[in-house]
Design an enzyme around this catalytic site. Structure first.
Site, PDB file in Angstrom:
ATOM      1  N   ASP A 308       0.817  -1.210   0.000  1.00 13.97           N
ATOM      2  CA  ASP A 308       0.000   0.000   0.000  1.00 13.97           C
ATOM      3  C   ASP A 308       0.855   1.268   0.000  1.00 13.97           C
ATOM      4  OD1 ASP A 308      -2.667   1.320   0.421  1.00 13.97           O
ATOM      5  OD2 ASP A 308      -1.709   1.956   2.290  1.00 13.97           O
ATOM      6  N   GLU A 361       1.209  -0.621  -5.122  1.00 14.18           N
ATOM      7  CA  GLU A 361       0.178   0.383  -5.389  1.00 14.18           C
ATOM      8  C   GLU A 361       0.913   1.724  -5.489  1.00 14.18           C
ATOM      9  OE1 GLU A 361      -3.111   3.303  -3.779  1.00 14.18           O
ATOM     10  OE2 GLU A 361      -1.648   2.393  -2.466  1.00 14.18           O
TER      11      GLU A 361
END
Length: 627
Positions: A308, A361
């Protein structure tokens, strides 16, 4: 993890302080062991600037003076041995600095109380008999394999009528067969490490080694992963090495100072998120985080990590104004410690798990995210294609009348499609905070929304790159995702929603069955435009090929007009319709009933041969070359 004999800890402690102990969870935390002939639990914690540390729990009345810990390394590792403890007994560390004591949960605990309670629990992860040997033995690299990911928030896929969560055991019985029935190859869990605030969706972690107890025990989570594997479905977990919350019991100023976070004023906090930022240049933090990544693969048999907020780690000026950050030693805005951390992280993971998925990401044009570290890359093997996502969702939300002026948003992604190994993501972030659900983004009245949605999903499956969609899209949930509520599966009682679900199921099966749609994702060898510039008609067409030359032609009409006699230039041969998003069974109009087409020697799209077909509005078609 059971340790039934006294060990020499000099080497693991040394490596921990060097930033290269990638199994630090076997050193720190709570572990069974033997001391002076007595069985008990060893507790070890890193608190370098603490004046003193003790273990507290029910066993000593939470009295910080009764079970002091001994400092066993100059770098600040503390240890205590306690007898008479058992599984699920609760504990914390009482960490004192400058006369102030804070009760901290164990950063390396394998289990924790269910929020809002915050204690750590003793739990031995050993002993589970995995049944996924065949799945793991047959696992290979994913580059030329289908990857169709169903992203799930375990707490809101389904809920009981009283609002309580489905347990890991219940998800094993219901989620696994659903994902298999729908034809997905992978499932991705939003973060399952322990976290205190439901509204963070798991992205503000306090227990990196403790699978959240909201849904059950670590063993029950193992059973869930095992069940996915037994059904041929790989499991990806979201992982958050960027930042952590400022809850007093967590990593925040763990020893009374900036311990896990940076102590530099411009680097220690993400103000936008209200969180602290890890210090990736600190050796013990590297051991903590890289060990944690290894831990999920080794202990829970996870097949991949979706990492993330990578962009927030790579840039010193991320979400900051001038004057709020200091350039690096080279005068630039890259966080050099984070870059080095990613390279070491990915090298460590792939050395131990060669067929792992490490998915970034990352939302910027930072170069070589998915290239090896030895050539200057970060070493991930996949990256989310956020540019594609933003462009195509913007395009799809246009009224078909205006799409011609936005045609480049449909085609621009092919300029860079092979620069990285991409995943095409329509994730949870795109269906919250007023962005509307995928179906509700689509323009037009009720029927047109479904037609647009079907055409878009056909386009997505045919576009180079692996696929990810967030739960609920497959049956056309109109309401935005709400983490407090379960999905509206009752919508499948309505014909259009049931038909959309069947379309997605069929589309998934086509994707898995036809290798041209996934086998070559890294070069033009697998993709060829037929027509990219029909902006006035909002039509695009292209061919996908596999390594053997097998070909599928794809044509998309995103306009509001039917083309009853559309001539499509193709290589000479015979073609079979394998997908028509306008079919009656998928909720379409059923305007096209012809299933096979033979080319005629009539020039179109720069080719000597072509076919004539009826091309309905808002429709996607796949044609396989069969002769």
């Amino acid at each position: 993890m059971s340790k039934e004999k006294t060990e020499n800890l000099d080497l693991p402690i040394y490596l921990f302080h060097q930033g290269t102990n990638y199994k630090a969870y076997e050193l720190l935390g709570s572990h069974s062991g033997v001391k002076n002939g007595k069985k008990g639990i060893y507790f070890r914690v890193w608190a370098p600037h603490a004046e003193k540390v003790s273990v507290v729990g029910d066993f000593n009345g939470w009295n910080k003076d009764l079970t002091p810990m001994k400092r066993v390394s100059e770098g600040g590792v503390y240890e205590a041995f306690v007898t008479g403890l058992k599984r699920y007994d609760m504990y914390k560390y009482a960490v004192t600095n400058n006369g102030k004591t804070v009760f901290k949960s164990d950063p390396y605990a394998f289990h924790a109380e269910t929020p809002p309670s915050t204690s750590s629990k003793i739990y031995d992860l050993s002993g589970y008999k995995w049944k996924d040997e065949e799945f793991l033995k047959n696992k290979t690299a994913s580059y030329d394999k289908p990857m169709n990911i169903y992203e799930v928030h375990l707490g809101s896929w389904k809920k009981h009528e009283d609002g309580s969560y489905y347990s890991y055991k219940e998800l094993k019985k219901e989620l696994v067969p659903y994902v298999k029935k729908m034809g997905y190859t992978h499932v991705e869990f939003m973060p399952v490490s322990e976290y205190p605030f439901d509204g963070s969706w798991g992205y503000q972690v306090t227990g990196y080694y403790a699978v959240t107890s909201r849904y059950g025990t670590p063993r029950e989570f193992m059973e869930l992963v095992d069940e996915f594997h037994k059904n041929g479905i790989a499991v990806i977990a979201d992982w958050v090495p960027a930042h952590f919350p400022k809850d007093a019991f967590g990593l925040y100023e763990f020893d009374g100072t900036c311990c896990y976070e940076s102590d530099r004023w411009d680097r220690k906090e993400n103000k936008g998120w209200g969180t602290r930022v890890f210090d990736w240049g600190k050796n013990e933090v590297r051991s903590f985080l890289i060990s944690n990544a290894i831990f999920w693969f080794e202990q829970y048999h996870i097949d991949g990590l979706r990492v993330d907020a990578v962009a927030s780690m790579l840039y010193l000026d991320y979400d900051k104004k001038p004057g709020e950050w200091i350039p690096n030693e080279k005068g630039g805005n890259y966080n050099l410690e984070a870059i080095d951390f990613f390279q070491k992280l990915n090298a460590a993971v792939f050395e131990r798990f060669p067929n792992a998925l490490m998915i970034a990401e990352e939302s910027t044009a930072f170069p070589m995210i998915t290239k090896p570290a030895d050539v200057g890359g970060l070493g991930f093997n996949f990256k989310w294609n956020m540019g594609w996502m933003n462009d195509v969702l913007s395009y799809m939300q246009c009224d078909p009348y205006f799409r011609g002026d936005n045609h480049n948003k449909l085609t621009f992604s092919m300029y860079y499609a092979f620069s990285e190994n991409f995943v095409l993501p329509i994730s949870h972030d795109e269906v919250v905070h007023g962005k509307r659900s995928l179906l509700d983004k689509m323009p037009g009245e009720y029927d047109d929304k479904f037609a647009n949605d079907r055409a878009f999903l056909g386009y997505m499956i045919a576009h180079p790159g692996k696929k990810l969609n967030f739960m609920g899209y497959e049956f056309g949930q109109f309401r935005e995702w709400a983490y407090e509520e379960g999905l509206e599966f009752f919508m499948t009682k309505y014909p259009k929603h049931a038909a959309l679900q069947q379309y997605v199921k069929y589309l998934n099966s086509v994707y898995k069955s036809y290798s041209p749609l996934y086998e070559i994702e890294d070069s033009w060898n697998g993709f060829e435009w037929i027509s990219a510039d029909e902006r006035n008609n909002s039509i695009i067409s292209f061919m996908r090929r596999d390594k053997s030359g097998r070909t599928i032609a794809v044509i998309l009409n995103f306009s509001g007009l039917d083309f009853p006699k559309y001539r499509l230039g193709l290589p000479e041969g015979e073609y079979k319709m394998i997908l028509n998003s306008d079919a009656l069974r998928f909720g379409g109009k059923g305007a096209v009933r012809k299933s096979t087409y033979k080319t005629a020697k009539k020039r179109s799209h720069g080719r000597e041969h072509s076919i004539l077909l009826k091309l309905p509005r808002l429709t996607c078609m796949y044609l396989e070359k069969i002769k």
